[in-house]
Write an enzyme that holds these catalytic residues in place. Sequence first.
Site, PDB file in Angstrom:
ATOM      1  CG  HIS A  75     -23.482 -44.062  11.851  1.00  0.00           C
ATOM      2  ND1 HIS A  75     -23.780 -42.780  11.465  1.00  0.00           N
ATOM      3  CD2 HIS A  75     -23.236 -44.758  10.722  1.00  0.00           C
ATOM      4  CE1 HIS A  75     -23.721 -42.723  10.150  1.00  0.00           C
ATOM      5  NE2 HIS A  75     -23.385 -43.901   9.670  1.00  0.00           N
ATOM      6  CG  ASP A  86     -21.053 -51.971   7.391  1.00  0.00           C
ATOM      7  OD1 ASP A  86     -21.633 -52.335   6.360  1.00  0.00           O
ATOM      8  OD2 ASP A  86     -20.374 -50.945   7.473  1.00  0.00           O
TER       9      ASP A  86
HETATM   10  N1  ACO Z   1     -16.763 -50.042  19.897  1.00  0.00           N
HETATM   11  C1  ACO Z   1     -16.350 -49.549  21.100  1.00  0.00           C
HETATM   12  N2  ACO Z   1     -16.367 -48.244  21.414  1.00  0.00           N
HETATM   13  C2  ACO Z   1     -16.819 -47.391  20.490  1.00  0.00           C
HETATM   14  C3  ACO Z   1     -17.255 -47.813  19.216  1.00  0.00           C
HETATM   15  C4  ACO Z   1     -17.225 -49.198  18.941  1.00  0.00           C
HETATM   16  N3  ACO Z   1     -17.632 -49.673  17.749  1.00  0.00           N
HETATM   17  N4  ACO Z   1     -17.633 -46.745  18.476  1.00  0.00           N
HETATM   18  C5  ACO Z   1     -17.437 -45.669  19.262  1.00  0.00           C
HETATM   19  N5  ACO Z   1     -16.948 -46.064  20.482  1.00  0.00           N
HETATM   20  C6  ACO Z   1     -16.665 -45.193  21.637  1.00  0.00           C
HETATM   21  C7  ACO Z   1     -15.406 -44.353  21.407  1.00  0.00           C
HETATM   22  O1  ACO Z   1     -14.260 -45.014  21.888  1.00  0.00           O
HETATM   23  C8  ACO Z   1     -15.744 -43.111  22.208  1.00  0.00           C
HETATM   24  O2  ACO Z   1     -15.581 -43.420  23.559  1.00  0.00           O
HETATM   25  P1  ACO Z   1     -15.067 -42.281  24.609  1.00  0.00           P
HETATM   26  O3  ACO Z   1     -16.164 -41.244  24.627  1.00  0.00           O
HETATM   27  O4  ACO Z   1     -14.886 -42.992  25.889  1.00  0.00           O
HETATM   28  O5  ACO Z   1     -13.788 -41.737  24.026  1.00  0.00           O
HETATM   29  C9  ACO Z   1     -17.246 -42.926  21.995  1.00  0.00           C
HETATM   30  O6  ACO Z   1     -17.744 -44.256  21.720  1.00  0.00           O
HETATM   31  C10 ACO Z   1     -17.597 -41.998  20.828  1.00  0.00           C
HETATM   32  O7  ACO Z   1     -16.996 -42.518  19.651  1.00  0.00           O
HETATM   33  P2  ACO Z   1     -16.288 -41.639  18.537  1.00  0.00           P
HETATM   34  O8  ACO Z   1     -15.140 -42.432  17.983  1.00  0.00           O
HETATM   35  O9  ACO Z   1     -15.985 -40.275  19.076  1.00  0.00           O
HETATM   36  O10 ACO Z   1     -17.434 -41.517  17.474  1.00  0.00           O
HETATM   37  P3  ACO Z   1     -17.259 -41.118  15.967  1.00  0.00           P
HETATM   38  O11 ACO Z   1     -18.549 -40.499  15.561  1.00  0.00           O
HETATM   39  O12 ACO Z   1     -16.025 -40.312  15.758  1.00  0.00           O
HETATM   40  O13 ACO Z   1     -17.039 -42.522  15.233  1.00  0.00           O
HETATM   41  C11 ACO Z   1     -17.413 -44.548  14.074  1.00  0.00           C
HETATM   42  C12 ACO Z   1     -18.030 -43.235  14.594  1.00  0.00           C
HETATM   43  C13 ACO Z   1     -16.124 -44.259  13.293  1.00  0.00           C
HETATM   44  C14 ACO Z   1     -18.410 -45.234  13.141  1.00  0.00           C
HETATM   45  C15 ACO Z   1     -17.096 -45.457  15.288  1.00  0.00           C
HETATM   46  O14 ACO Z   1     -18.277 -45.697  16.025  1.00  0.00           O
HETATM   47  C16 ACO Z   1     -16.467 -46.779  14.852  1.00  0.00           C
HETATM   48  O15 ACO Z   1     -15.273 -46.820  14.562  1.00  0.00           O
HETATM   49  N6  ACO Z   1     -17.284 -47.889  14.798  1.00  0.00           N
HETATM   50  C17 ACO Z   1     -16.778 -49.178  14.385  1.00  0.00           C
HETATM   51  C18 ACO Z   1     -16.570 -49.227  12.888  1.00  0.00           C
HETATM   52  C19 ACO Z   1     -17.868 -49.278  12.127  1.00  0.00           C
HETATM   53  O16 ACO Z   1     -18.745 -50.091  12.392  1.00  0.00           O
HETATM   54  N7  ACO Z   1     -17.956 -48.428  11.101  1.00  0.00           N
HETATM   55  C20 ACO Z   1     -19.102 -48.397  10.198  1.00  0.00           C
HETATM   56  C21 ACO Z   1     -19.731 -47.053  10.196  1.00  0.00           C
HETATM   57  S1  ACO Z   1     -21.207 -47.118   9.231  1.00  0.00           S
HETATM   58  C22 ACO Z   1     -20.669 -47.163   7.646  1.00  0.00           C
HETATM   59  O17 ACO Z   1     -19.661 -46.633   7.248  1.00  0.00           O
HETATM   60  C23 ACO Z   1     -21.508 -47.928   6.761  1.00  0.00           C
END
Ligand code: ACO
Length: 432
Positions: free
Chosen positions: A308, A366
């Site tokens: 998140h 979720d």
């Molecule tokens: N699985 C694997 N790796 C992940 C995940 C994940 N679910 N989420 C983040 N990471 C990793 C990224 O690849 C990144 O790694 P790095 O530092 O090696 O590049 C690091 O964790 C940081 O992630 P970011 O993408 O920079 O975090 P951001 O805050 O931009 O994204 C987000 C947050 C979009 C929610 C992301 O975690 C994601 O896509 N999660 C999966 C989708 C999801 O569950 N969304 C629901 C959000 S809650 C809602 O809307 C109700």
Amino acid sequence: MSSDKKAVLSWGEGKSAEFPVMSGTMGADVVDIRSLYAKTGMFTYDPGFMSTAHCRSSITYIDGDVGELFYRGYPIEQIAAHCDFPEVCYLLLNGELPNAKQRSDFVNIVTRHTMVHDQLNRFFTGFRRDAHPMAMVCGVVGALAAFYHDSLDIHNPEHRTISAFRLVAKIPTIVAMAYKYSIGQPFVYPRNDLSYTENFMRMMFAVPAEEYKINDVLVRALDRIFILHADHEQNASTATVRSAGSSGANPFACIAAGIASLWGPAHGGANEACLNMLESIGDASKVPEFIKKVKDKNSGAMLMGFGHRVYKNYDPRAKLMHETCHEVLNELNLKDDRLFKLAMALEKVALEDDYFVSRKLYPNVDFYSGIVQRALGIPTAMFTCIFTLARTVGWIAQWSEMIGDQDSKIARPRQLYTGSTSRNVSPIAQRK
Ligand code: ACO
């Protein structure tokens, strides 16, 4: 709001400028950079608003490091334990919890706005039966503006209130209609003797040949899903609603914009993507293999329902959802549900794995909400519509707050231009 604190920006040779620092009631201070361009000739660069507060708001507060969520100052755990969804709607829209009389008046008004104009039924028949229900809901909500010319003056508080009632009241009807249309069943009209959530479940599951039997445990579970998704401060869809509304667009158009944004798999589409992910993993024995794939950046796989932008700790909504998951599966004698067991195994492995621990990736709301919805009989393609239904009230509260805020301006970001510098157009015959 403003404090004595100042932030000083230094750049170049001895140049500096001072900016006021504003403090809220909770959370990080913000540097007021509205005068940055005037004072320095520079803009800020912040894709995804990683460090930018684009408004002030008194609706919802998240402490992402601790894993806390408050609606109007009330912790989400207390709200989930003591309130139902209409009370939460009242709280988000009005700032205070209703007393018994206020609650009853509010429910009465919402109940009397649940029907949609008969002409709206025809919008659904314009869609293919296999259209994604979010496409239908997005289109039909936008179309509501064509039916309510009497309440589109956004500067009139009465118009804003009536639009809020209409949206909160009609969104369950529209979502249920999208579902019924997609499975080829006749629309089921709302009934005024039922609660908000009972009514929605009946519109989803009753058929002319058989009345829907209401189960209190299941109604309470869906009501909790609505409560947990009602608002979440400045997320992508809420920022979209505010951005659309900043131009003076009508509330139905703004909410349709929010629905479009919510649809994406990184946002509201995550519960659908999460359940699809669980289905594709199959069973708990495949968890290590899947986790290995997620950690391989070249695989493109993500652990959906994890991570998140704001929570760098366990999402408090995920804890409540996990609890509800147990209640629903017990009630339906599905204690050995394959996907629930798989989700718990996945969560356990991820929470012990350095990849997730070091990046502070925890389950979000979720992760378990899809399992609950599936147990309630809601098909996967409808999950994001359920989220839409619940979030509509948050979007309207945020939109309304923006309209009333003297500091609001049309959302018009700047850019760092990286294209060609000025050049001349050659006649077409001379172009290579
Ligand atoms: N699985 C694997 N790796 C992940 C995940 C994940 N679910 N989420 C983040 N990471 C990793 C990224 O690849 C990144 O790694 P790095 O530092 O090696 O590049 C690091 O964790 C940081 O992630 P970011 O993408 O920079 O975090 P951001 O805050 O931009 O994204 C987000 C947050 C979009 C929610 C992301 O975690 C994601 O896509 N999660 C999966 C989708 C999801 O569950 N969304 C629901 C959000 S809650 C809602 O809307 C109700």
